[in-house]
Scaffold this active site. Structure first.
Site, PDB file in Angstrom:
ATOM      1  CG  HIS A  68      -2.004  -0.890   1.184  1.00 51.20           C
ATOM      2  ND1 HIS A  68      -1.908  -2.312   0.892  1.00 51.20           N
ATOM      3  CD2 HIS A  68      -3.320  -0.725   1.545  1.00 51.20           C
ATOM      4  CE1 HIS A  68      -3.138  -2.955   1.179  1.00 51.20           C
ATOM      5  NE2 HIS A  68      -4.094  -1.857   1.289  1.00 51.20           N
ATOM      6  CD  GLU A 125      -5.578   3.672   1.901  1.00 49.30           C
ATOM      7  OE1 GLU A 125      -4.735   2.891   2.610  1.00 49.30           O
ATOM      8  OE2 GLU A 125      -6.660   3.149   2.276  1.00 49.30           O
ATOM      9  CG  ASP A 150      -9.170  -1.234   0.610  1.00 47.01           C
ATOM     10  OD1 ASP A 150      -8.337  -1.972   1.338  1.00 47.01           O
ATOM     11  OD2 ASP A 150      -9.011  -0.243   0.892  1.00 47.01           O
TER      12      ASP A 150
HETATM   13  N1  ADE Z   1      -6.082  -2.524   6.237  1.00 47.72           N
HETATM   14  C1  ADE Z   1      -7.158  -2.972   5.608  1.00 47.72           C
HETATM   15  N2  ADE Z   1      -7.718  -1.944   4.818  1.00 47.72           N
HETATM   16  C2  ADE Z   1      -6.725  -0.970   4.599  1.00 47.72           C
HETATM   17  C3  ADE Z   1      -6.544   0.144   3.992  1.00 47.72           C
HETATM   18  N3  ADE Z   1      -7.520   0.530   3.144  1.00 47.72           N
HETATM   19  N4  ADE Z   1      -5.300   0.571   3.737  1.00 47.72           N
HETATM   20  C4  ADE Z   1      -4.390   0.421   4.766  1.00 47.72           C
HETATM   21  N5  ADE Z   1      -4.521  -0.694   5.682  1.00 47.72           N
HETATM   22  C5  ADE Z   1      -5.586  -1.418   5.566  1.00 47.72           C
HETATM   23 ZN    ZN Z   2      -6.114  -2.125   1.359  1.00 56.11          ZN
END
Ligand code: ADE
Ligand code: ZN
Length: 337
Positions: free
Chosen positions: A194, A197, A275
């Site tokens: 990730h 974000e 997600d």
């Molecule tokens: N864990 C579960 N969903 C997440 C997300 N969208 N961003 C970071 N960690 C996560």
């Molecule tokens: Zn995620």
């Protein structure tokens, strides 16, 4: 939702198994395991699902995950998810799991791996789909914790295709996890993370250059850096974009404001994913339908996003080719209908 969307073969590359816990199952498992939750009814759970940012969601998500205790619990969770995924046209899934969320509570690898693997094996025979696991390090914990986790995981890696990095992103740059990623690569695992974000574009660059990831999960904030956008497009680096998640976590106000059309215009290698579906209001087909309804993304564009999902997966070339041919056939049938 159109029939076309659910018939379109897809690869789901960004779903957290703990984030597929439906409120009903959360309450059932809490009762069965004698675990006290801060919510007593479905109404109270649903009322808690009003998030202001990533952290406000994660607080609830970790509370929910604490109801999972036995191999049977993990089996039920995986089975229920894969039944829903199959109904949405998912033909292959690469599914995140968060071992530290469970080992921290005294639930060992042997417990959750047994349940998750059994759920995948049964769904394979029920639905003919394939699934693999991505072991995520929690980035709010230390790099040393991640190293400890990958060592603990070593005897349990059957069915695990890659490592990933999730949880709170702010002030947690990717370089903290360089050593854990190096060890994982040495064990033959692929790598994703990730990034971008809630964190800045620099974290996307760090994930690529320091962790050596092959896909970026989310990556939305890359759009703030034109040089990075050019690099992502030139090198066709996959971004696993999650539109309903982006709205729920207040990255954009509404789906109409989602920058997916800009991402497509820039030639980015994008695919659509879910997600944490019950928390954010829909599984993968609902994400396809949402961008079609709110942003006017056409069937032809949706089919290209589905092809991207397959081509960005860790499947071998012949399986990728087979699924792309199936996507082409669904598009052909739709055009000539
Ligand atoms: N864990 C579960 N969903 C997440 C997300 N969208 N961003 C970071 N960690 C996560
Ligand atoms: Zn995620």
């Amino acid at each position: 939702m159109t029939d076309f969307i659910s018939r379109l073969p897809k690869a789901e590359l960004h779903v957290h198994i703990e984030g597929t816990l439906e409120p009903e199952m959360m309450l059932d498992l809490a009762k069965r395991n004698g675990h006290e939750l801060p919510f007593g009814s479905l109404k109270e759970v649903e009322a808690a699902y009003r998030f202001t940012d990533l952290q406000s969601f994660l607080d609830i998500y970790y509370q929910g995950a604490a109801v999972l205790r036995t191999p049977e619990d993990f089996y039920l969770l995986m089975s229920a998810y894969l039944d829903r995924a199959a109904a949405d046209g998912v033909r292959h899934a690469e599914i995140f799991f968060d071992p530290q969320t469970h080992t921290e509570r005294g639930i060992g690898f042997e417990v959750f791996m047994e349940g998750l693997r059994a759920g995948i094996a049964d769904a394979r025979s029920r639905h003919g789909l394939s699934a693999e696991l991505i072991l995520c390090f929690l980035r709010h914990l230390s790099g040393a914790d991640a190293v400890k986790t990958i060592h603990e995981a070593e005897p349990h890696l059957q069915g695990v295709v890659a490592v990933g990095l999730d949880s709170s992103e702010r002030d947690r740059p990717p370089e903290l996890f360089e050593r854990a990623y190096d060890i994982a690569r040495g064990l033959g695992l692929r790598a994703v993370a990730h990034a971008g974000e809630e964190g800045p574009p620099e974290y996307v660059v760090g994930a690529l250059d320091i962790l050596g990831v092959e896909r970026i999960d989310h990556g939305d904030n890359s759009l703030q850096d034109p040089d990075l956008v050019e690099r992502l497009a030139r090198d066709s680096i996959p971004l696993t974009v999650c539109p309903l998640s982006r709205v729920a976590l207040r990255g954009v106000d509404t789906l109409e404001d989602h920058p997916l059309p800009t991402m497509i215009e820039h030639g980015l290698n994008i695919s659509l994913h879910s997600d944490d579906p019950p928390y954010f209001g829909g599984y993968v087909a609902a994400n396809y339908a949402g961008v079609q309804d709110s942003l006017g993304i056409t069937d032809v564009e949706l089919a290209q996003l589905a092809r991207n999902s397959v081509m960005s997966s860790f499947l071998d070339d012949s399986r990728k080719e087979g699924l792309v041919t199936e996507i082409d056939a669904v598009v052909e049938a739709e055009i000539s209908a």
